[in-house]
Design a protein around this motif. Structure first.
Motif, PDB file in Angstrom:
ATOM      1  N   ASP A 182      36.456  14.690  -6.435  1.00 28.62           N
ATOM      2  CA  ASP A 182      37.391  15.311  -7.381  1.00 28.62           C
ATOM      3  C   ASP A 182      36.833  16.573  -8.043  1.00 28.62           C
ATOM      4  OD1 ASP A 182      35.548  14.341  -9.213  1.00 28.62           O
ATOM      5  OD2 ASP A 182      36.797  12.670  -9.872  1.00 28.62           O
ATOM      6  N   GLY A 183      35.628  16.978  -7.680  1.00 31.42           N
ATOM      7  CA  GLY A 183      35.083  18.230  -8.197  1.00 31.42           C
ATOM      8  C   GLY A 183      34.513  18.168  -9.593  1.00 31.42           C
ATOM      9  N   THR A 184      34.521  17.013 -10.236  1.00 32.65           N
ATOM     10  CA  THR A 184      33.954  16.924 -11.585  1.00 32.65           C
ATOM     11  C   THR A 184      32.442  17.134 -11.531  1.00 32.65           C
ATOM     12  OG1 THR A 184      33.729  14.529 -11.403  1.00 32.65           O
ATOM     13  CG2 THR A 184      35.745  15.368 -12.418  1.00 32.65           C
ATOM     14  N   VAL A 185      31.893  17.674 -12.613  1.00 32.57           N
ATOM     15  CA  VAL A 185      30.455  17.943 -12.670  1.00 32.57           C
ATOM     16  C   VAL A 185      29.718  16.643 -12.980  1.00 32.57           C
ATOM     17  CG1 VAL A 185      28.620  19.153 -13.895  1.00 32.57           C
ATOM     18  CG2 VAL A 185      30.748  20.347 -13.336  1.00 32.57           C
ATOM     19  N   LEU A 186      28.812  16.246 -12.081  1.00 33.21           N
ATOM     20  CA  LEU A 186      28.021  15.033 -12.258  1.00 33.21           C
ATOM     21  C   LEU A 186      26.670  15.315 -12.896  1.00 33.21           C
ATOM     22  CD1 LEU A 186      28.642  13.264  -8.817  1.00 33.21           C
ATOM     23  CD2 LEU A 186      29.818  12.861 -10.990  1.00 33.21           C
ATOM     24  N   GLY A 187      26.190  16.550 -12.756  1.00 24.74           N
ATOM     25  CA  GLY A 187      24.895  16.880 -13.310  1.00 24.74           C
ATOM     26  C   GLY A 187      24.496  18.291 -12.920  1.00 24.74           C
ATOM     27  N   VAL A 188      23.220  18.603 -13.080  1.00 24.71           N
ATOM     28  CA  VAL A 188      22.727  19.940 -12.773  1.00 24.71           C
ATOM     29  C   VAL A 188      21.317  19.821 -12.204  1.00 24.71           C
ATOM     30  CG1 VAL A 188      21.886  20.280 -15.125  1.00 24.71           C
ATOM     31  CG2 VAL A 188      22.345  22.259 -13.713  1.00 24.71           C
ATOM     32  N   LEU A 189      21.013  20.683 -11.227  1.00 21.91           N
ATOM     33  CA  LEU A 189      19.708  20.727 -10.592  1.00 21.91           C
ATOM     34  C   LEU A 189      19.037  22.044 -10.980  1.00 21.91           C
ATOM     35  CD1 LEU A 189      18.205  18.819  -8.587  1.00 21.91           C
ATOM     36  CD2 LEU A 189      18.989  20.333  -6.756  1.00 21.91           C
ATOM     37  N   ASP A 190      17.768  21.992 -11.345  1.00 21.12           N
ATOM     38  CA  ASP A 190      17.081  23.170 -11.874  1.00 21.12           C
ATOM     39  C   ASP A 190      15.659  23.237 -11.344  1.00 21.12           C
ATOM     40  OD1 ASP A 190      16.631  25.241 -14.321  1.00 21.12           O
ATOM     41  OD2 ASP A 190      14.951  23.829 -14.246  1.00 21.12           O
ATOM     42  N   VAL A 191      15.172  24.451 -11.106  1.00 21.44           N
ATOM     43  CA  VAL A 191      13.762  24.676 -10.832  1.00 21.44           C
ATOM     44  C   VAL A 191      13.246  25.651 -11.873  1.00 21.44           C
ATOM     45  CG1 VAL A 191      14.191  26.523  -9.148  1.00 21.44           C
ATOM     46  CG2 VAL A 191      12.037  25.262  -9.093  1.00 21.44           C
ATOM     47  N   SER A 192      12.147  25.298 -12.546  1.00 19.81           N
ATOM     48  CA  SER A 192      11.613  26.091 -13.654  1.00 19.81           C
ATOM     49  C   SER A 192      10.117  26.277 -13.512  1.00 19.81           C
ATOM     50  CB  SER A 192      11.907  25.414 -15.000  1.00 19.81           C
ATOM     51  OG  SER A 192      13.288  25.407 -15.285  1.00 19.81           O
ATOM     52  N   GLY A 193       9.634  27.399 -14.044  1.00 17.91           N
ATOM     53  CA  GLY A 193       8.206  27.675 -14.079  1.00 17.91           C
ATOM     54  C   GLY A 193       7.942  28.782 -15.083  1.00 17.91           C
ATOM     55  N   LEU A 194       6.683  29.078 -15.318  1.00 18.50           N
ATOM     56  CA  LEU A 194       6.352  30.199 -16.183  1.00 18.50           C
ATOM     57  C   LEU A 194       6.799  31.497 -15.511  1.00 18.50           C
ATOM     58  CD1 LEU A 194       2.850  29.069 -17.462  1.00 18.50           C
ATOM     59  CD2 LEU A 194       5.066  28.880 -18.616  1.00 18.50           C
ATOM     60  N   ALA A 195       6.993  32.549 -16.303  1.00 16.22           N
ATOM     61  CA  ALA A 195       7.652  33.769 -15.823  1.00 16.22           C
ATOM     62  C   ALA A 195       6.992  34.354 -14.581  1.00 16.22           C
ATOM     63  CB  ALA A 195       7.698  34.806 -16.945  1.00 16.22           C
ATOM     64  N   GLN A 196       5.651  34.234 -14.461  1.00 10.49           N
ATOM     65  CA  GLN A 196       4.968  34.840 -13.317  1.00 10.49           C
ATOM     66  C   GLN A 196       5.282  34.137 -11.997  1.00 10.49           C
ATOM     67  OE1 GLN A 196       3.508  33.527 -16.004  1.00 10.49           O
ATOM     68  NE2 GLN A 196       1.711  32.275 -15.495  1.00 10.49           N
ATOM     69  N   THR A 197       5.932  32.953 -12.059  1.00  8.07           N
ATOM     70  CA  THR A 197       6.281  32.238 -10.823  1.00  8.07           C
ATOM     71  C   THR A 197       7.648  32.652 -10.302  1.00  8.07           C
ATOM     72  OG1 THR A 197       7.337  30.376 -11.984  1.00  8.07           O
ATOM     73  CG2 THR A 197       4.947  30.244 -11.596  1.00  8.07           C
ATOM     74  N   TYR A 198       8.257  33.638 -10.942  1.00  3.65           N
ATOM     75  CA  TYR A 198       9.607  34.061 -10.531  1.00  3.65           C
ATOM     76  C   TYR A 198       9.662  34.356  -9.026  1.00  3.65           C
ATOM     77  CZ  TYR A 198      13.380  37.250  -9.405  1.00  3.65           C
ATOM     78  OH  TYR A 198      14.445  37.852  -8.789  1.00  3.65           O
ATOM     79  N   SER A 199      10.747  33.868  -8.402  1.00  3.86           N
ATOM     80  CA  SER A 199      11.012  34.176  -6.996  1.00  3.86           C
ATOM     81  C   SER A 199      12.502  34.406  -6.832  1.00  3.86           C
ATOM     82  CB  SER A 199      10.564  33.026  -6.086  1.00  3.86           C
ATOM     83  OG  SER A 199      11.045  33.231  -4.767  1.00  3.86           O
ATOM     84  N   GLN A 200      12.852  35.447  -6.086  1.00  3.34           N
ATOM     85  CA  GLN A 200      14.266  35.722  -5.862  1.00  3.34           C
ATOM     86  C   GLN A 200      14.907  34.654  -4.986  1.00  3.34           C
ATOM     87  OE1 GLN A 200      15.062  39.077  -3.201  1.00  3.34           O
ATOM     88  NE2 GLN A 200      12.859  39.221  -2.799  1.00  3.34           N
ATOM     89  N   HIS A 201      14.062  33.812  -4.343  1.00  6.56           N
ATOM     90  CA  HIS A 201      14.607  32.771  -3.460  1.00  6.56           C
ATOM     91  C   HIS A 201      14.877  31.454  -4.192  1.00  6.56           C
ATOM     92  CE1 HIS A 201      13.681  35.468  -0.211  1.00  6.56           C
ATOM     93  NE2 HIS A 201      12.381  35.475  -0.529  1.00  6.56           N
ATOM     94  N   SER A 202      14.456  31.361  -5.448  1.00  6.90           N
ATOM     95  CA  SER A 202      14.603  30.091  -6.172  1.00  6.90           C
ATOM     96  C   SER A 202      16.052  29.647  -6.273  1.00  6.90           C
ATOM     97  CB  SER A 202      14.005  30.217  -7.579  1.00  6.90           C
ATOM     98  OG  SER A 202      12.631  30.440  -7.526  1.00  6.90           O
ATOM     99  N   LEU A 203      16.942  30.581  -6.566  1.00  4.46           N
ATOM    100  CA  LEU A 203      18.342  30.214  -6.750  1.00  4.46           C
ATOM    101  C   LEU A 203      18.951  29.742  -5.434  1.00  4.46           C
ATOM    102  CD1 LEU A 203      20.540  29.994  -8.855  1.00  4.46           C
ATOM    103  CD2 LEU A 203      21.278  32.301  -8.263  1.00  4.46           C
ATOM    104  N   ALA A 204      18.633  30.447  -4.338  1.00  6.66           N
ATOM    105  CA  ALA A 204      19.158  30.021  -3.036  1.00  6.66           C
ATOM    106  C   ALA A 204      18.642  28.627  -2.678  1.00  6.66           C
ATOM    107  CB  ALA A 204      18.751  31.030  -1.962  1.00  6.66           C
ATOM    108  N   PHE A 205      17.363  28.367  -2.998  1.00  8.90           N
ATOM    109  CA  PHE A 205      16.775  27.052  -2.727  1.00  8.90           C
ATOM    110  C   PHE A 205      17.511  25.955  -3.485  1.00  8.90           C
ATOM    111  CE2 PHE A 205      13.775  23.993  -4.705  1.00  8.90           C
ATOM    112  CZ  PHE A 205      13.514  23.205  -3.592  1.00  8.90           C
TER     113      PHE A 205
END
Length: 674
Positions: A182-205
């Motif tokens: 039914d498309g209702t939101v069940l939760g959220v998935l997140d990947v986090s790290g300190l700023a120096q770990t930024y990767s442009q691929h994180s969101l796609a992952f």
């Protein structure tokens, strides 16, 4: 995510970070950020934080939940946890050298699970980026988890884009997980790290991983629906009743052809789809919540469909017009508003049971608390419902709550309710507790002996003062209800052992009713067997099912430690397993069927014992006859001397000579022994 035409390496560049920080400082000081300095979604999120009065110096999420409430939270999100956690753990090794952690949160932003690089766990703990902590926008400002939940789309928040200053050294990417049905939101998935770990691929992952979880959720849901339908098929096929099958979330799965007309008679107008989903179906089914907006639910019979301890869904049953009144009085799970007379659903005429019912009928007239005492399965809730229906409060709600098996915090909130924002994870609109829901009606507290000691004085105060305080509120709410409590424990002994408060016990036990166990009312067994066989044959469409003599004898002779509940379950299983309409010993539960083998063994043992006794008696009589024969021969027929030699009276010797027919063998004359 990035602005159109903006290279991703600039997204995390020092120049941009400086620009964003300047915009943030201007906003905090009451000014406006310059056009183009922020991405649109960040600008909107910051303004939501300002409107919500989020403190920009907030160092992280609020403190985590304690172990008990966190466990309850995970249980409430069991479906999401069951599918997602294996995927999360699969990434543990992959993330172990990236300086990042993977997080799963519920629809309110409460973190449920965490896995990843152990080196980042300490700084994550400092900002409460751990299970049991809330990461919605109003708790800790702009962040990927909270902002993704607001926008319900993938979000990447980097460094200075966070609203709260102490969190600006983090970078995070998140996306929502939706129910594929039914498309209702069940939760959220997140990947986090300190700023120096930024990767442009994180969101796609993270988006890719969420997609895999949603696919598994869809497969999981379809498998459960198929198992649900398998279990309901026997009832749905060929019935004149209207039957609707819903899943554990109250969503429509199937309706038989008779359902539209049958449920229209209960008040559903138009297509059935408009009445679904029913989000509180589980609580309505157990009587812990009265349907607020759907009056027809009070008239429908609701049957839980389970697989072990797992609830697959529910059957909503609207009896055919010609049989509706009869069925509503027979079926034990019919809605509380049915018109059956009080106590009519309690089957039996044994003196002990009738005495308990008569006492309950008498006590129903007053509004004092009643304590029901009896073993598990004797029907304490039926007595409570009978007291409610026979009282002046019959028009009010009947609210039931089992005090066993709940954590202290969950039981407290279920009893007293809570205000909006009373604690982390609380519903935004607050919650009405069971006590308040029972206003002008009856509150039934089962297993009252399991209530934690520190909650008991609060219940006592409600009984004494007639008012409650919701958690997080300072204003009393007046309540007027009748309390019926039940227990299988010896509360007097618990009071003596310090396990139950004496003052609450005497307030509860103004009057008490002892409900006899089934083993003490064996004369009710034939009526109970006939009643449940009739009800369950109707329910499962097995119209010709009967017990054979051996199975019936087993049911009559079994001790039934689980009482009426165990008896009902045994008959239900037997009806479903019967071949050719005949219920045999093999169709009964092993512990019940074992009485047949025991009876046979007892009969065999009895026969063997009788034979041994007979043989033993014969041997003794032969020895006695031979002794008498020898004594008479040695005394040459002088019975006086023979009796003296044997140590018995002469008259006794006469009797034994007749018994063993020795006169002719020994030549003793008839006139002597006559």
């Amino acid at each position: 995510m990035k602005e159109i035409g903006t290279p991703m390496d600039w997204f995390a560049s020092p120049e941009r970070d400086t620009s964003v920080m300047a915009a943030w400082e201007r906003l905090i000081q009451g000014g406006y950020s310059p056009t183009g300095a922020l991405r649109g979604m960040v600008d909107e999120s910051w303004h939501r934080c300002m409107d919500g009065r989020v403190d920009p110096d907030t160092a992280g999420a609020p403190p985590p939940l304690e172990e008990g409430p966190l466990f309850d939270l995970r249980v409430r999100n069991d479906r999401l946890m069951r599918v997602s956690v294996p995927f999360i753990h699969q990434t543990r090794e992959f993330l172990s050298q990236t300086g990042t952690v993977l997080l799963l949160a519920d629809p309110d932003g409460m973190i449920l699970e965490l896995a990843g690089d152990t080196r980042i766990m300490e700084p994550a703990g400092e900002v409460h980026l751990i299970p049991g902590c809330a990461w919605n926008e109003l708790s800790c400002g702009t962040n990927a988890i909270g902002t993704a939940l607001v926008l319900q789309q993938p979000v990447q928040i980097h460094g200075s884009e966070h609203f709260c200053a102490p969190i600006k050294r983090w970078t995070c990417s998140a996306t929502v997980i939706r129910d594929p049905l039914d498309g209702t939101v069940l939760g959220v998935l997140d990947v986090s790290g300190l700023a120096q770990t930024y990767s442009q691929h994180s969101l796609a992952f993270i988006v890719s991983m969420a997609g895999r979880i949603e696919s598994s959720l869809g497969k999981f849901a379809m498998e459960r629906r198929l198992r649900l339908m398998e279990r309901c098929m026997a009832y749905c096929s060929g019935r004149t009743d209207g039957v609707i099958v819903v899943d554990d979330c109250g969503r429509l799965v199937r309706a038989n052809p008779q359902a539209p007309a049958a449920f229209a008679r209960l008040g559903i107008s138009g297509a059935l789809e408009g009445a679904f989903p029913i989000p509180d179906i589980a609580r309505i089914a157990v009587g812990s919540m009265s349907p607020q907006s759907a009056a027809w639910l009070r008239l429908a019979q609701i049957e839980r469909v389970s697989e072990g301890s797992d609830t697959l869904g529910f059957m909503l049953i609207a009896p055919a017009a010609a049989r509706r009144a009869a069925l509503l009085s027979d079926l034990p799970l019919a809605a509380e508003s049915m018109a059956a007379p009080a106590f009519s659903r309690i089957v039996g005429t044994s003196p002990a049971l009738r005495a308990a019912i008569q006492k309950a009928q008498q006590l129903a007239k007053a509004s004092v608390p009643v304590l029901l005492v009896g073993e598990t399965g004797v029907g304490k809730e039926l007595f409570a419902q009978g007291i409610h229906q026979a009282s002046v409060r019959a028009g009010g709600p009947f609210i039931a709550l089992n005090c066993g098996g709940m954590s202290r915090d969950l039981l407290t909130s279920e009893l007293f309710g809570y205000a909006e924002g009373a604690f982390t994870g609380a519903r935004k609109s607050g919650m009405t507790g069971k006590i308040e829901a029972a206003n002008h009606g009856t509150l039934f507290l089962d297993e009252i002996g399991e209530m934690p000691l520190d909650i008991q004085p609060h219940l006592l105060r409600v009984l004494e003062e007639g008012e409650i305080y919701r958690l997080g509120e300072n204003t009393a709410r007046k309540v007027d209800f009748r309390l019926v409590a039940a227990t299988h424990r010896d509360l007097r002994a618990d009071v003596a052992d310090g396990k139950f408060r004496m003052d609450l016990y005497y307030r509860l036990a103004v009057t008490n009713i002892s409900i006899p166990p089934l083993r003490e009312r064996k004369t009710d067994l034939p009526s109970l067997l006939e009643h449940w066989l009739h009800v369950l044959r109707e329910r499962y469409g097995v119209a010709d099912a009967v017990f054979d003599d051996a199975a019936y004898d087993c049911l009559l002779n079994y001790a039934w430690p689980g009482n009426v509940r165990e008896l009902r379950n045994a008959i239900e299983g037997a009806v479903l397993m019967a071949q050719g309409g005949v219920i045999t010993v093999s169709d009964l539960p092993p512990e019940v069927g074992a009485c047949a083998a025991s009876a046979g063994a007892r009969q065999a043992a009895s026969s063997t014992g009788a034979e041994l006794t007979r043989q033993k008696v014969c041997s003794l009589e032969m020895a006695e006859a031979e002794s008498i024969r020898m004594a008479i021969q040695q005394s040459e027929g002088n019975l006086t001397q023979a009796a003296a030699q044997l140590g018995i009276a002469k008259s006794t010797l006469y009797l034994k000579i007749r018994k063993y027919a020795l006169a002719r063998d020994l030549g003793v004359t008839r006139h002597i022994i006559r």
